[in-house]
Design a protein around this motif. Structure first.
Motif, PDB file in Angstrom:
ATOM      1  N   VAL A 146       0.804  -1.216   0.000  1.00  9.50           N
ATOM      2  CA  VAL A 146       0.000   0.000   0.000  1.00  9.50           C
ATOM      3  C   VAL A 146       0.838   1.267   0.000  1.00  9.50           C
ATOM      4  N   GLY A 147       2.172   1.117   0.053  1.00  5.64           N
ATOM      5  CA  GLY A 147       3.041   2.277  -0.059  1.00  5.64           C
ATOM      6  C   GLY A 147       3.104   3.096   1.210  1.00  5.64           C
ATOM      7  N   ALA A 148       3.666   4.311   1.046  1.00  6.24           N
ATOM      8  CA  ALA A 148       3.827   5.236   2.172  1.00  6.24           C
ATOM      9  C   ALA A 148       3.241   6.564   1.741  1.00  6.24           C
ATOM     10  N   HIS A 149       2.129   6.884   2.301  1.00  5.02           N
ATOM     11  CA  HIS A 149       1.392   8.066   1.827  1.00  5.02           C
ATOM     12  C   HIS A 149       1.203   9.140   2.886  1.00  5.02           C
ATOM     13  N   LEU A 150       1.633   8.879   4.113  1.00  3.82           N
ATOM     14  CA  LEU A 150       1.445   9.881   5.170  1.00  3.82           C
ATOM     15  C   LEU A 150       2.630  10.835   5.151  1.00  3.82           C
ATOM     16  N   ALA A 151       2.344  12.081   4.817  1.00  6.67           N
ATOM     17  CA  ALA A 151       3.431  13.051   4.714  1.00  6.67           C
ATOM     18  C   ALA A 151       4.027  13.335   6.085  1.00  6.67           C
TER      19      ALA A 151
ATOM     20  N   VAL B 280       4.433   5.175   6.481  1.00  5.07           N
ATOM     21  CA  VAL B 280       3.480   4.142   6.113  1.00  5.07           C
ATOM     22  C   VAL B 280       2.303   4.183   7.087  1.00  5.07           C
ATOM     23  N   ASP B 281       1.120   4.024   6.560  1.00  2.43           N
ATOM     24  CA  ASP B 281      -0.067   3.914   7.406  1.00  2.43           C
ATOM     25  C   ASP B 281      -0.184   2.460   7.835  1.00  2.43           C
ATOM     26  N   THR B 282       0.320   2.155   9.040  1.00  2.00           N
ATOM     27  CA  THR B 282       0.413   0.754   9.472  1.00  2.00           C
ATOM     28  C   THR B 282      -0.774   0.315  10.319  1.00  2.00           C
TER      29      THR B 282
ATOM     30  N   ILE C 210       6.258  -4.396  13.252  1.00  2.00           N
ATOM     31  CA  ILE C 210       6.521  -3.072  12.700  1.00  2.00           C
ATOM     32  C   ILE C 210       7.948  -2.705  13.091  1.00  2.00           C
ATOM     33  N   ALA C 211       8.720  -2.406  12.099  1.00  2.00           N
ATOM     34  CA  ALA C 211      10.119  -2.047  12.378  1.00  2.00           C
ATOM     35  C   ALA C 211      10.194  -0.580  12.741  1.00  2.00           C
ATOM     36  N   LYS C 212      11.377  -0.151  13.144  1.00  2.00           N
ATOM     37  CA  LYS C 212      11.526   1.273  13.442  1.00  2.00           C
ATOM     38  C   LYS C 212      11.355   2.048  12.143  1.00  2.00           C
ATOM     39  N   ASP C 213      11.072   3.314  12.193  1.00  2.00           N
ATOM     40  CA  ASP C 213      10.670   4.148  11.061  1.00  2.00           C
ATOM     41  C   ASP C 213       9.268   3.784  10.573  1.00  2.00           C
ATOM     42  N   GLY C 214       8.593   2.909  11.319  1.00  2.00           N
ATOM     43  CA  GLY C 214       7.208   2.638  10.977  1.00  2.00           C
ATOM     44  C   GLY C 214       6.989   1.834   9.717  1.00  2.00           C
TER      45      GLY C 214
ATOM     46  N   MET D 110       6.496   0.231   1.748  1.00  2.00           N
ATOM     47  CA  MET D 110       6.123  -0.068   3.137  1.00  2.00           C
ATOM     48  C   MET D 110       7.090  -1.020   3.837  1.00  2.00           C
ATOM     49  N   VAL D 111       8.117  -1.475   3.141  1.00  2.00           N
ATOM     50  CA  VAL D 111       9.131  -2.301   3.809  1.00  2.00           C
ATOM     51  C   VAL D 111      10.452  -1.535   3.819  1.00  2.00           C
ATOM     52  N   PRO D 112      11.399  -1.918   4.675  1.00  2.00           N
ATOM     53  CA  PRO D 112      12.648  -1.150   4.767  1.00  2.00           C
ATOM     54  C   PRO D 112      13.430  -1.236   3.457  1.00  2.00           C
ATOM     55  N   SER D 113      13.586  -0.105   2.809  1.00  2.00           N
ATOM     56  CA  SER D 113      14.249  -0.123   1.508  1.00  2.00           C
ATOM     57  C   SER D 113      14.281   1.283   0.949  1.00  2.00           C
TER      58      SER D 113
END
Lengths: 549, 417, 340
Positions: free
Chosen positions: A221-226, A364-366, A377-381, A402-405
């Motif tokens: 779902v990506g990372a959409h929260l600014a 990411v909206d987790t 949930i890893a650090k950095d959300g 949404m994954v560490p990368s």
């Protein structure tokens, strides 16, 4: 000796070719061996494309084969040829000769050709009977859906928004990535039989999987929260976020109102995109404020250059402290300390502007994911996944932003492919093992004398005035002639391209040419191990190994 | 057809009748008139289908011949003296490669001191090179031997030198029965090379041969020359059948019946010797002459048989092995090995010194009286050489011998030559 | 496209343009060495040292000549490495009719072969004579000059490895200044071969006014083949002087043979040019110029040049020689790099 000619004088006159009886291979202390090394472009490609292979087809003028080769790893060549930051070109050995091969331009040419000609990728003939749910129709989700479909699985995508494409629509402006291109490539994936449900926001993953009887799920779902910073202001309405603005460009009826002077805060690619978009929306001044130096900006240099050419102003070593009562932006100058990091100087200044757009990254909206048992949930959300891209919940895989990368479209496409492979293996009760990576074909392995000088083809660019006023695509594509030319600039690093050098340069005729497409073999009966073949191999596809004595 | 003709011209015409395909030449006296004759015959169209190549040295002359012969062409060249020595390496090579080249030697002395006149030092220097060496007694024989030489060379695939005395034969005008083309064509078949450079059937000619086979290669070459001992008389016979005259063979016999003394010699000298023998015979002396035609191969057995009845043999030769003595004489002694025959070595005519009837008469007289010491140097100015030897003994540095002799010889020089 | 910046001119090009097998050139112009049907005039099993430049140069030249003559070729060989390593009894590596006579007479022997072919009306059979630099510039020079001045129909090829290698690396008149050989040791006030000696045979050949003279290198196969093809299309005396490094004699690595040959031309010390009837008609421009040090350094025969200031001065002198060649043959002219 004189068996063919018993009448000729003894010993002094000899029958031709009789030296074949003398096996000079016994002289050898080292033997040449053919090998395939990993080309730096392939090594650098986040989508795992075999760039060299498709450039090879293109070099022969076989564009559909080239495109099919791209499609083995990347379902979105026309998009990727525009939106990818092409780390392949950064790694390209050709830059040591003249300029890197313009790989993305050729990829784009192939992608456009495919759209124009309606080429379709191959899909597995037999169905696996398995159903996979993909959540999110961004590049990662689309890529996973595509690969899973190729492998014979039934795929359904649930997308929360009204249009598919994710960051390809909301993160990249149209002047870099025309929307008809995006749509065409998505349509092609759907035409393969991938089901897409729009406006379907998933709240309960487990329930969705059970209800739809899905055997596995890929979450993208990506990372959409600014991300935001706290900037005191009397008028919160003046502060916008870049992702929101860019999304509104796609989904809103009217373009967002930013004013005549727009400040963009941040130094990444989104900041650049935002500033350039502001110019196109009519802003007289688009000012990027960044707290570090120009060199430290994460944005790609060529994009910064393009932005500057379009009139974007860059204020580096600057932070925004507040928007004062008069509406002026109070900024503090920064200076690099001895370690090279920016520190506040206590010197302040003001900038007059109508709006501030934050481009400081996304989270990411987790919320709905954290409910799934076992998911970490890893650090950095971001969502923690294993090397097989599976979350702590069996059958639930995740990828993309949404994954560490690193967060790029290309990485996302690569994640989709990797996830598809792991899901496919998991569905069969197996584990996918990535084949071992061959050694890298660095520039030191090449003999570049054999390549003619051939500077790269410069893609034509739209004139500046049009760039400042319209969302027309800035870069034009290559035509067939220059795409062919560009493909032929590839050095084929590390992999035999049947140039015949080894066959030609062996003083002992100890290389056997097997014919077109079959490469060569060494004739160790006669090879003396001089190593000329290895030294003169232009692409580093031969190495010398000691003989065991 | 009888012709009054210079020896060189007769040889040129005879060579022409053999339908040579490549002739290469470099000028050196006294063979020049031969190749000049060939050049003229080719330019005039008398000899057809033949390349005449003017080369830059004798070494090149024989080298061109080697190439042409290996490529299947009937090939001829001519040289003498220094020229033969300059091509010495190629002389051995042509034989080693088994190429049937025919080459005329206009026999001439070797310097220093430079001397253009006749003796046999030149061909003798290369007697072991693997070539057949035939010596002509007369210009008639010189012409005939060339025709035989091509047949011999090609039958055995080995090169042949035809030696003729420089100036004495090459420049002498005599009446010669010139063969006609039909006779020569009947006698000499076209050249069928034993090996030839041909893209249709390639092989490598001229390999390097090491100790493992070199002895055998050399033995086979030796054996080939020994085979010539029977082929030479066969060809002599074939020649006689077509041309009707005796020419060539291993050697010529003259008045050998009951001869107690036999003179063995080679080349044109035989004529003078025969005249002397006739004189001695008239005086009742039982003397005869053997004129060797085939010096290489050397007819050891035939000569031994021919000399069986002789008590004394006088080897009269125009060559000298410095520090040793006679060259031909040594070979004759080899033929008479184990036989109790007195063999006299007589070195004569070096560098063109005339061999006069008077000198020969004196020589034969001394032989008959048993006064001849061995070896004997005919007409050697003993006073002069003794004086020079003494001078040298008394001087630390003597200077060049030739200059000293000329100084000492003074006005007498005109008497010689 | 008025609103687009000017498009770059497209040049014909393929990856590996200068490789043996450029697949995009016309079939007729492709390298013989890329062909599976090449004649392999010298085949496997020869006894040349590892990385022998001469073995390579000879196969390049003769395979080309074989193609040019449709197999109607006879080769004559001077004594030397090439002869010794190809034909020790009982084995020969040659697959063409081949004749070895002596060290110094190959040109004359070839003249004889050509004469025989002419007289027999077989002019379609062509003759190539070949020798090393000793056999060509020294002992065979007289015969070579004679063959030239007679304009005999022979292509003479000199494989130049700049010394008498077969006998153990002695100086020849083709040995370059400063090179160490067994007879020019790298000791004394003028180590190695002395400056101001030696002869330039291609230029001497040109002085004979023969129809074709060229230099070539094992490092540039296409150029070499083009020159041999050209030579075979001409009647009369022709001369090609091919640069062939000798790992043994030069003290270089076997695998560097082609690289060193390439550096020799790219630094200007061995210019690649051709001439017709005594006039230079063309030269091959240097593609990537290098200083002479790059060429000299990998070779032990020049190792003494890198030990002291005197050596540096000698290198500078060699550089001046290279520069003079570059000027004389216009080797640094700016040309469009048209492949082949």
């Amino acid at each position: 000796m004189s068996q063919q000619h018993p009448d000729v004088p003894f010993a002094i006159t000899l029958d031709v070719g009789s030296s074949l009886a003398n096996r000079t291979g016994s002289w050898r202390s080292e033997r040449p061996v053919y090998l395939d090394r990993l080309p730096p472009c392939n090594d650098a490609c986040p989508a795992g494309e075999n760039i060299q292979a498709w450039l090879g087809h293109a070099e022969e003028g076989n564009y559909e084969a080239a495109w099919q080769e791209v499609m083995r790893n990347n379902p979105l060549p026309a998009i990727m040829g525009r939106a990818c930051y092409h780390p392949c070109e950064g790694a390209c050995n050709r830059s040591a000769l003249d300029d890197a091969v313009n790989i993305h331009a050729v990829e784009r040419f192939l992608g456009d050709q495919a759209i124009e000609k309606g080429w379709m990728p191959a899909v597995a003939a037999t169905s696996s009977g398995k159903q996979v749910l993909v959540i999110g129709a961004g590049p990662s989700g689309l890529s996973a859906a595509y690969h899973l479909r190729r492998l014979g699985h039934a795929v359904t995508i649930h997308e929360a928004g009204p249009v598919p494409g994710g960051m390809m629509r909301f993160g990249i402006p149209a002047y870099r990535l025309p929307r008809d291109i995006v749509q065409a490539e998505i349509d092609r994936i759907l035409a393969m039989g991938v089901e897409l449900e729009l406006n379907h926001k998933v709240e309960d993953i487990q329930a969705e999987m059970q209800d739809g009887r899905f055997d596995a799920c890929f979450l993208a779902v990506g990372a959409h929260l600014a991300k935001r910073v706290d900037i005191p202001t009397p008028d919160a309405g003046k502060i916008l976020d870049a992702i929101g603005v860019l999304r509104e460009m796609e989904t809103g009826d009217d373009p967002p109102l930013l004013g005549r002077r727009v400040v963009v805060y941040g130094g990444g690619n989104t900041a650049i995109d935002m500033a350039r978009t502001a110019k196109r929306l009519g802003a007289e001044e688009a000012i990027i404020v960044y707290r570090r130096t120009r060199e430290m900006m994460p944005a790609h240099d060529f994009e910064v250059e393009e932005a500057l050419a379009e009139g974007v102003i860059l204020n580096w070593l600057t932070t925004i402290k507040e928007i004062d009562d008069s509406g002026s932006f109070v900024v503090e100058k920064m200076a690099l300390n001895d370690d090279g990091w920016p520190e506040p100087t206590g010197e302040f200044d003001t900038i007059e502007a109508d709006s501030l757009v934050l481009a400081l990254g996304q989270n990411v909206d987790t919320g709905f994911i954290a409910k799934v048992p076992g998911v970490e949930i890893a650090k950095d959300g971001v969502i923690q996944v294993g090397p097989d891209m599976m979350t702590g919940f069996a059958g639930l895989f995740a990828g993309g932003d949404m994954v560490p990368s690193e967060r790029t479209v290309t990485v996302a496409v690569g994640h989709g492919k990797q996830a598809a492979r792991h899901i496919d293996a998991w569905l069969r009760g197996e584990r996918y093992e990535h084949p071992p990576r061959p050694e890298l074909a660095g520039v030191d392995k090449l003999n570049s004398w054999y390549y003619a000088d051939a500077p790269k083809t410069v893609q034509p660019e739209l004139e500046i005035i049009r760039r400042q006023t319209s969302f027309d695509e800035v870069h034009r594509g290559l035509d067939e002639t220059n795409a062919l030319y560009e493909a032929r600039r590839c050095l084929s690093c590390g992999n035999c391209f049947e140039c015949d050098n080894c066959y030609g340069v062996c003083p002992d005729n100890a290389v056997i040419k097997l014919g077109p497409g079959k490469r060569f073999e060494f004739n160790y009966d006669y090879c003396k191990g001089c190593g000329i073949c290895a030294t003169e191999c232009p692409c580093g596809a031969i190495k010398m190994v000691p003989e065991e004595i | 057809m009888l012709k009054q003709i210079e020896g060189s011209r007769a040889v040129a015409e005879a060579v022409g009748l053999c339908r040579p395909e490549v002739i290469c030449a470099y000028p050196i006296s006294p063979q020049t008139h031969i190749v000049e004759g060939c050049a003229e015959l080719i330019r005039a169209g008398t000899i057809q289908h033949c390349e005449f190549i003017n080369v830059e040295s004798e070494f090149a002359a024989l080298s061109v011949a080697i190439g042409a012969s290996a490529a299947g062409a009937r090939t001829y060249t001519a040289t003498a003296s220094q020229g033969l020595l300059f091509m010495a390496e190629a002389v051995y090579n042509a034989a080693g490669l088994g190429l049937p080249i025919v080459m005329t030697i206009g026999n001439r002395a070797i310097g220093a001191p430079i001397n253009i006149w006749n003796d046999h030092s030149d061909s003798m220097a290369l007697r072991d090179a693997g070539w057949i060496q035939l010596h002509a007694e007369t210009n008639q024989e010189a012409a005939d031997l060339h025709i035989q030489a091509f047949k011999l060379a090609e039958r055995l695939s080995t090169p042949v030198m035809v030696c003729m005395d420089g100036f004495i034969l090459t420049h002498a005008y005599e009446r010669i029965a010139m063969p006609d083309q039909a006779q020569v064509d009947a006698f000499l078949p076209s050249y069928q090379p034993r090996q030839v450079l041909d893209p249709a059937d390639p092989y490598s000619i001229g390999a390097m041969v090491g100790p493992e086979a070199f002895m055998e290669v050399r033995y086979l070459a030796h054996d080939k020359l020994l085979q010539a001992l029977s082929v030479i008389p066969e060809i002599q016979q074939e020649f006689k059948e077509i041309f009707g005259r005796e020419s060539g063979g291993l050697f010529h016999r003259y008045r050998l019946e009951d001869a107690e003394t036999v003179v063995v010699t080679m080349g044109s000298l035989a004529g003078t010797v025969k005249d002397m023998v006739d004189e001695r015979r008239a005086d009742g002396v039982r003397i005869g002459v053997i004129t060797l035609c085939s010096y290489r191969p050397f007819p050891l057995d035939a000569l031994r048989r021919a000399l069986q009845g002789a008590a004394k043999v006088i080897v009269l030769e125009k060559s000298l092995a410095l520090g040793f003595g006679g060259v031909l004489a040594t070979d004759v002694r080899m033929a008479l090995h184990g036989v109790d025959t007195l063999v006299h070595t007589v070195i004569a005519g070096l560098g063109g010194r005339p061999i006069t009837r008077k000198s020969l008469a004196r020589l034969f007289g001394r032989v008959e009286r048993g006064e001849l010491k061995d070896p004997h140097f005919l007409d050697l100015d003993l006073d002069l050489v003794r004086r020079e030897i003494d001078n040298q003994r008394n001087q630390i540095t003597a200077g060049p011998i030739a200059e000293n002799i000329l100084r000492d010889i003074g006005p007498r020089a005109t008497k010689v030559g | 496209m008025s609103d687009m910046t000017a498009e770059q001119k497209v040049k014909f090009y393929q990856k590996g343009t200068f490789t043996v097998g450029n697949r995009l050139v016309d079939q007729a112009r492709r390298s013989v060495q890329a062909s599976m049907e090449r004649s392999n005039a010298i085949t496997s099993g020869h006894r040349a040292c590892q990385g022998c430049g001469e073995a390579l140069g000879a196969r390049y030249a003769l395979d080309t000549a074989m193609r040019a003559t449709k197999g109607q070729l006879i080769a004559v060989n001077a004594t030397g490495c090439l002869e010794v390593f190809t034909t020790p009894y009982p084995e020969t590596s040659w697959q063409v009719p081949w004749l070895h006579s002596l060290f110094g007479n190959a040109p004359a022997v070839a003249s004889g072969v050509a004469a025989a072919m002419r007289v027999k009306g077989r002019q379609q059979v062509r003759v190539v004579a070949q020798g090393g630099d000793g056999g060509t510039t020294d002992i065979g020079f007289g015969c070579l000059s004679g063959m030239f001045e007679r304009n005999d129909d022979v292509l003479y090829i000199c494989y130049d490895n700049e010394a008498y290698m077969n006998t153990g690396v002695q100086r020849s008149s083709a040995t370059p200044p400063t090179a160490r050989t067994a007879t020019t040791p790298a000791i004394g006030p003028e180590p190695g071969n002395v400056f101001g000696t030696g002869k330039n045979l291609p230029l001497i050949a040109m002085a004979h006014n023969i129809p074709y003279v060229a230099t070539a290198s094992v490092a540039n196969l296409h150029d070499l083949e083009r020159k041999v093809e050209k030579a075979m299309a001409i009647r009369g005396a022709r001369y090609i002087h091919i640069f062939v490094p000798c790992p043994l004699g030069w003290g270089s690595a076997g695998h560097d043979t082609i690289r060193i040959a390439r550096l020799a031309s790219e630094c200007g010390l061995f210019p690649l040019f051709e001439a017709a009837h005594g006039e230079v008609t063309g030269s091959l421009p240097i593609r990537h110029k290098v200083p002479v040090e790059e060429y000299l350094r990998p070779q032990k025969r020049f190792a003494h040049l890198f030990k002291d200031d005197d050596g540096s001065a000698r290198i500078a002198r060699l550089q001046r020689m290279a520069d003079a060649n570059i000027k004389r043959f216009d080797l640094l002219r700016d040309v469009e790099e048209t492949p082949l």
